[in-house]
Design an enzyme around this catalytic site. Structure first.
Site, PDB file in Angstrom:
ATOM      1  N   ASP A  63      -6.666  -6.167   4.651  1.00  9.68           N
ATOM      2  CA  ASP A  63      -5.934  -4.864   4.617  1.00  9.68           C
ATOM      3  C   ASP A  63      -5.803  -4.413   5.895  1.00  9.68           C
ATOM      4  O   ASP A  63      -7.140  -3.902   6.515  1.00  9.68           O
ATOM      5  CB  ASP A  63      -6.996  -3.895   3.613  1.00  9.68           C
ATOM      6  CG  ASP A  63      -6.126  -2.507   3.343  1.00  9.68           C
ATOM      7  OD1 ASP A  63      -5.117  -2.389   3.979  1.00  9.68           O
ATOM      8  OD2 ASP A  63      -6.761  -1.634   2.711  1.00  9.68           O
ATOM      9  N   ASP A  97      -5.000   3.604  -1.898  1.00 15.27           N
ATOM     10  CA  ASP A  97      -5.929   4.009  -0.994  1.00 15.27           C
ATOM     11  C   ASP A  97      -6.492   5.399  -1.306  1.00 15.27           C
ATOM     12  O   ASP A  97      -5.865   6.380  -1.347  1.00 15.27           O
ATOM     13  CB  ASP A  97      -5.316   3.819   0.298  1.00 15.27           C
ATOM     14  CG  ASP A  97      -5.075   2.445   0.706  1.00 15.27           C
ATOM     15  OD1 ASP A  97      -6.164   1.689   0.741  1.00 15.27           O
ATOM     16  OD2 ASP A  97      -3.951   2.355   1.307  1.00 15.27           O
ATOM     17  N   HIS A 137      -1.135  -1.438  -4.080  1.00 17.93           N
ATOM     18  CA  HIS A 137      -2.517  -1.270  -3.470  1.00 17.93           C
ATOM     19  C   HIS A 137      -2.624   0.305  -3.403  1.00 17.93           C
ATOM     20  O   HIS A 137      -1.758   1.011  -2.860  1.00 17.93           O
ATOM     21  CB  HIS A 137      -2.367  -1.805  -2.352  1.00 17.93           C
ATOM     22  CG  HIS A 137      -3.812  -1.601  -1.415  1.00 17.93           C
ATOM     23  ND1 HIS A 137      -5.057  -2.335  -1.690  1.00 17.93           N
ATOM     24  CD2 HIS A 137      -4.073  -0.845  -0.592  1.00 17.93           C
ATOM     25  CE1 HIS A 137      -5.879  -2.080  -0.831  1.00 17.93           C
ATOM     26  NE2 HIS A 137      -5.555  -1.189  -0.144  1.00 17.93           N
ATOM     27  N   SER A 147       0.972  -1.248   0.032  1.00 17.96           N
ATOM     28  CA  SER A 147       0.056   0.071  -0.088  1.00 17.96           C
ATOM     29  C   SER A 147       1.018   1.259   0.036  1.00 17.96           C
ATOM     30  O   SER A 147       1.785   1.396   1.016  1.00 17.96           O
ATOM     31  CB  SER A 147      -0.831   0.114   1.133  1.00 17.96           C
ATOM     32  OG  SER A 147      -1.571   1.427   1.409  1.00 17.96           O
ATOM     33  N   MET A 150      -9.164   7.965  -0.374  1.00 18.44           N
ATOM     34  CA  MET A 150      -9.826   8.641   0.650  1.00 18.44           C
ATOM     35  C   MET A 150     -10.478  10.135   0.385  1.00 18.44           C
ATOM     36  O   MET A 150      -9.934  10.787  -0.161  1.00 18.44           O
ATOM     37  CB  MET A 150      -9.027   8.595   1.960  1.00 18.44           C
ATOM     38  CG  MET A 150      -8.376   7.326   1.994  1.00 18.44           C
ATOM     39  SD  MET A 150      -7.391   7.341   3.685  1.00 18.44           S
ATOM     40  CE  MET A 150      -6.745   5.647   3.671  1.00 18.44           C
ATOM     41  N   MET A 181     -11.524  -5.299   5.917  1.00 16.97           N
ATOM     42  CA  MET A 181     -10.657  -4.487   6.574  1.00 16.97           C
ATOM     43  C   MET A 181     -10.245  -5.027   7.969  1.00 16.97           C
ATOM     44  O   MET A 181     -11.204  -5.279   8.841  1.00 16.97           O
ATOM     45  CB  MET A 181     -11.377  -3.129   6.839  1.00 16.97           C
ATOM     46  CG  MET A 181     -11.231  -2.308   5.543  1.00 16.97           C
ATOM     47  SD  MET A 181      -9.941  -1.957   4.757  1.00 16.97           S
ATOM     48  CE  MET A 181      -8.893  -1.151   5.904  1.00 16.97           C
ATOM     49  N   HIS A 235      -8.482   0.902  -3.889  1.00 16.74           N
ATOM     50  CA  HIS A 235      -9.286   0.568  -2.643  1.00 16.74           C
ATOM     51  C   HIS A 235      -9.872   2.020  -2.519  1.00 16.74           C
ATOM     52  O   HIS A 235      -9.387   2.930  -2.036  1.00 16.74           O
ATOM     53  CB  HIS A 235      -8.665   0.170  -1.603  1.00 16.74           C
ATOM     54  CG  HIS A 235      -9.144   0.004  -0.186  1.00 16.74           C
ATOM     55  ND1 HIS A 235      -8.734  -0.153   1.012  1.00 16.74           N
ATOM     56  CD2 HIS A 235     -10.761   0.031   0.024  1.00 16.74           C
ATOM     57  CE1 HIS A 235      -9.526  -0.134   1.898  1.00 16.74           C
ATOM     58  NE2 HIS A 235     -10.722  -0.032   1.522  1.00 16.74           N
ATOM     59  N   MET A 259     -12.194   4.441  -0.332  1.00 16.38           N
ATOM     60  CA  MET A 259     -12.796   4.794   0.717  1.00 16.38           C
ATOM     61  C   MET A 259     -13.621   6.123   0.719  1.00 16.38           C
ATOM     62  O   MET A 259     -13.211   6.982   1.151  1.00 16.38           O
ATOM     63  CB  MET A 259     -11.986   4.570   1.944  1.00 16.38           C
ATOM     64  CG  MET A 259     -11.188   3.227   2.222  1.00 16.38           C
ATOM     65  SD  MET A 259      -9.812   3.395   3.117  1.00 16.38           S
ATOM     66  CE  MET A 259      -8.588   3.309   1.511  1.00 16.38           C
TER      67      MET A 259
HETATM   68  C1  DX5 Z   1      -6.057   1.777   5.631  1.00 15.93           C
HETATM   69  C2  DX5 Z   1      -5.710   1.648   4.255  1.00 15.93           C
HETATM   70  C3  DX5 Z   1      -4.699   0.435   4.221  1.00 15.93           C
HETATM   71  C4  DX5 Z   1      -3.450   1.048   4.918  1.00 15.93           C
HETATM   72  C5  DX5 Z   1      -2.698  -0.329   5.274  1.00 15.93           C
HETATM   73  O1  DX5 Z   1      -7.131   2.651   5.581  1.00 15.93           O
HETATM   74  O2  DX5 Z   1      -6.929   0.864   3.506  1.00 15.93           O
HETATM   75  O3  DX5 Z   1      -4.495   0.025   2.786  1.00 15.93           O
HETATM   76  O4  DX5 Z   1      -2.660   1.470   4.051  1.00 15.93           O
HETATM   77  O5  DX5 Z   1      -1.623   0.176   6.062  1.00 15.93           O
HETATM   78  P1  DX5 Z   1      -0.856  -0.825   7.006  1.00 15.93           P
HETATM   79  O6  DX5 Z   1      -0.340  -2.205   6.432  1.00 15.93           O
HETATM   80  O7  DX5 Z   1       0.268   0.017   7.749  1.00 15.93           O
HETATM   81  O8  DX5 Z   1      -1.839  -1.271   8.058  1.00 15.93           O
HETATM   82 ZN    ZN Z   2      -6.422  -0.106   1.668  1.00 16.92          ZN
END
Ligand code: DX5
Ligand code: ZN
Length: 218
Positions: free
Chosen positions: A174, A34, A32, A7, A36, A136, A65, A67
């Site tokens: 994740d 993220d 990956h 990620s 947001m 998650m 992903h 969010m």
């Molecule tokens: C959190 C993200 C993850 C995050 C995971 O909301 O969806 O993908 O980057 O990070 P680690 O592996 O550090 O928990």
């Molecule tokens: Zn993620």
């Protein structure tokens, strides 16, 4: 083979090209990403403009992903990037089936994600339609959080359902994945492992290799 999806939330964005190359050298399988929105989760990240640039310099497929609330407003922005997976949150959407179908119509594999407090049972009517289920194992929004141990039983339940009903989806986990818990998560039935803090900020090549070896031994 089980896959590692580093990620980039935890990457050094000022050195991203170099770090993406290191992921590749370490045997990382997917990037990956993220996304947001500051509403569904209390954080903001990046969007399709940045991902387009990443896609141009990396050979690895994108694992997006989302969010975000109202993902129907955002998903068309990601279609031209042709990611391997485009995942939306069950908790963020009203017409889940419609969105999953619209992603698949683009030739993109569609994923659904559930937060730690959402039971696997809430997915029962969508499992036959999705290509990926993202469990998650931290509350989404930030990297570097601690794995919520009770999530293991959700992964096991999902894996049991998948085997019993012969569903085709893969299981992705994740949040809080480390070299210390990744084997246990793998045994619970996970196929794709997202890892941020465990990979970035250390020796990226070595850590990626280590995680990949741990889940593919035997
Ligand atoms: C959190 C993200 C993850 C995050 C995971 O909301 O969806 O993908 O980057 O990070 P680690 O592996 O550090 O928990
Ligand atoms: Zn993620």
């Amino acid at each position: 083979m089980k896959l590692i999806a580093p990620s980039i939330l935890s990457a050094n964005f000022l050195n991203l090209e170099n770090e993406l190359k290191q992921i590749e050298k370490g045997g990382g399988d997917l990037i990956h990403c993220d996304i947001m929105d500051g509403h569904f989760v209390p954080n903001l990240t990046f969007g399709p403009v940045v991902l387009k640039k990443i896609g141009e310099i990396s050979n690895l497929p994108l694992d997006i992903h989302l969010m975000v609330r109202e993902p129907e407003k955002f998903i068309p922005m990601f279609f031209p990037l042709k990611p391997k997976y485009l995942t939306i949150h069950l908790e963020a959407v009203t017409h889940l089936h419609r969105l999953i179908v619209s992603i698949k119509e683009q030739g993109i594999q569609a994923g659904v994600s559930i937060n730690p407090a959402t039971p696997v049972g809430h997915l029962s009517e969508i499992l036959e339609f999705v290509d990926l289920v993202l469990v998650m194992t931290v509350n989404p929004g930030f990297g570097g959080q601690t794995f919520i141990d009770s999530s293991l039983r959700k992964i096991k339940e999902l894996n049991r359902l998948k085997n019993d009903k012969k569903y085709a989806f893969v299981i992705e986990v994740d949040g809080g994945v480390t070299k210390n818990n990744i084997s246990m998560i793998s045994e619970a039935g996970c196929d794709i492992f997202v890892a941020g803090a465990a990979i970035f900020g250390t020796d990226i090549i070595q850590e990626t290799k280590l995680l990949k070896t741990l889940v593919n031994k035997q």
